[in-house]
Design an enzyme around this catalytic site. Structure first.
Site, mmCIF file in Angstrom:
data_model
loop_
_atom_site.group_PDB
_atom_site.id
_atom_site.type_symbol
_atom_site.label_atom_id
_atom_site.label_comp_id
_atom_site.label_asym_id
_atom_site.label_seq_id
_atom_site.Cartn_x
_atom_site.Cartn_y
_atom_site.Cartn_z
ATOM 1 N N THR A 1 8.660 -21.464 22.506
ATOM 2 C CA THR A 1 7.827 -21.719 21.337
ATOM 3 C C THR A 1 6.359 -21.709 21.763
ATOM 4 O OG1 THR A 1 7.706 -24.128 21.610
ATOM 5 C CG2 THR A 1 9.614 -23.246 20.417
ATOM 6 N N LEU B 1 8.408 -26.301 25.088
ATOM 7 C CA LEU B 1 7.469 -26.929 24.167
ATOM 8 C C LEU B 1 6.113 -27.021 24.855
ATOM 9 C CD1 LEU B 1 6.788 -28.517 21.566
ATOM 10 C CD2 LEU B 1 7.604 -30.580 22.739
ATOM 11 N N ILE C 1 8.412 -28.067 29.607
ATOM 12 C CA ILE C 1 7.078 -28.279 29.073
ATOM 13 C C ILE C 1 6.187 -27.116 29.492
ATOM 14 C CG2 ILE C 1 5.128 -29.843 28.921
ATOM 15 C CD1 ILE C 1 7.817 -30.908 27.782
ATOM 16 N N LYS C 2 5.533 -26.502 28.506
ATOM 17 C CA LYS C 2 4.684 -25.342 28.782
ATOM 18 C C LYS C 2 3.270 -25.799 29.117
ATOM 19 C CE LYS C 2 5.220 -21.458 26.456
ATOM 20 N NZ LYS C 2 5.316 -20.482 25.340
ATOM 21 N N ILE C 3 2.778 -25.325 30.248
ATOM 22 C CA ILE C 3 1.429 -25.626 30.716
ATOM 23 C C ILE C 3 0.731 -24.303 31.014
ATOM 24 C CG2 ILE C 3 0.060 -26.714 32.546
ATOM 25 C CD1 ILE C 3 2.302 -28.741 32.887
#
Length: 369
Positions: free
Chosen positions: A46, A110, A141-143
């Site tokens: 996403t 996310l 977790i997207k960074i």
């Protein structure tokens, strides 16, 4: 329901098929589960633009929005409640895949607030918070791979949290991302985490590079549409180098650590002159992920073909392509920097639009509802 042969073959070739889309309607209608059965989908990604589209166009959020507003009328709090709920529900749909693949697939990503792209500590803090709120072992977790994002990646991995590194545009940037991941694993080992449970992917954006470079080339240039694949393929060469068990990674691998998989992102073809499956067929090699928007997935399901491994063994030709672009006057380093800046700006714009949408919906709900 029949499994699509083309996507099943892609999966059998070692490419994990992830869907680059998510909405409450997709989950609630059963379409996500259906895509898993028929299209070999084993993961979901996403981003703020995806959520902005979902919340703007769907009535499926009415009750959830009212419930979230009843708890807190702050826009950011409502946004977090809505997006984390979707990701949590998607994680549950993919839970069996997560278990059956030993945590390799069955993943849902996310993203941290894109407005934090230049803030290391704030990124770390929110990454921890998002992982806690979603509270599912298969969330990633997207960074972003910005200058501030790199140390955040190391710190978050060091805490044992799985990370999808996004907005990677160059081979040099990917090298720094992989090194940040390895440094994070070393921290995790020092902290006593089980390294075998930590997973990460590095999302290399493909089509955006061609779009920008093509705009700088003559219409008749044979180099048009060549940069995206060449650049992505060279990242595989760096992967082989950095995750060689005889090097720095070896001591971590002995403790159960897993390599950070390459993920091919931005795989929707922007130029109609190119085959609509270009960035799928051209990036087939085992141990990678291809996250596709619906249109690209449908195209490959309909007429996609496999041409063997189209990545490994292509380093020399890929370097020659980038060298030729430089010889034609393309400043690749300037392009990479521009694309990173634009990537962050696009996500911030989408986030702002999402916030505006939620704010207007909040204003429609009477206080105390």
């Amino acid at each position: 329901m029949m499994t699509n042969a083309n996507l099943a073959a892609l999966s059998a070739a070692g490419v994990s098929v992830w869907l680059d889309d998510l909405s409450r309607q997709l989950i609630g209608s059963g379409e996500l589960a259906s895509r898993m059965s028929t299209y070999s989908v084993v993961g979901v990604t996403t981003n703020p633009a995806i959520f902005q589209s979902a919340l703007s166009d769907s009535s499926a959020y009415e009750s959830a929005l009212t419930e979230a507003v009843a708890a807190d009328r702050d826009v950011d709090a409502v946004l977090r409640a809505l997006t984390t709920a979707d990701v949590r529900d998607a994680c549950d749909v993919l839970a069996d895949t997560f278990r059956s693949t030993g945590g390799v697939d069955g993943r849902v990503s996310l993203e941290v607030d894109p407005r934090l792209a230049d803030q290391t500590e704030a990124t770390v803090t929110q990454a921890v918070e998002l992982a806690d709120v979603v509270d599912r072992p298969n969330v990633m977790i997207k960074i972003p791979a910005t200058a501030a994002g790199l140390p955040a990646i190391t710190e978050v991995i060091g805490k044992g949290i799985d990370v999808n590194v996004t907005l990677i545009f160059s081979v040099d940037q990917y090298r720094k991302v992989a090194q940040a991941y390895i440094a994070g694993l070393e921290r995790a080992a020092e902290a006593g985490h089980d390294l075998s449970t930590i997973h990460s992917v590095a999302s290399v954006f493909v089509s955006r590079l061609d779009t920008e470079i093509d705009s700088r080339l003559p219409e008749d240039s044979a180099l048009r549409g060549q940069a995206g694949l060449a650049n992505a393929r060279l990242c595989q060469d760096v992967y082989e180098e950095l995750f060689d068990p005889s090097g720095r990674f070896g001591a971590l691998a002995d403790r159960g650590a897993r390599p950070q998989r390459l993920l091919w992102a931005s795989t929707g073809v922007k130029d109609p002159a190119y085959p609509d499956t270009l960035y799928v067929t051209g990036l087939v090699t085992h141990g990678t992920v291809n996250t596709m928007p619906f249109a690209t997935m449908e195209a490959f399901a309909d007429h996609g073909v496999l041409e063997g491994d189209t990545v490994r063994g292509s380093a020399a030709a890929s370097r020659a392509t980038l060298d030729a672009l430089r010889a034609d006057g393309i400043d690749l380093e300037e392009v990479f920097a521009l694309l990173e800046q634009q990537g962050v700006e696009k996500f911030v714009t989408a986030w702002d639009a999402l916030s505006d949408t939620v704010r207007s919906r909040i204003d429609e709900i009477p206080a105390g509802s």
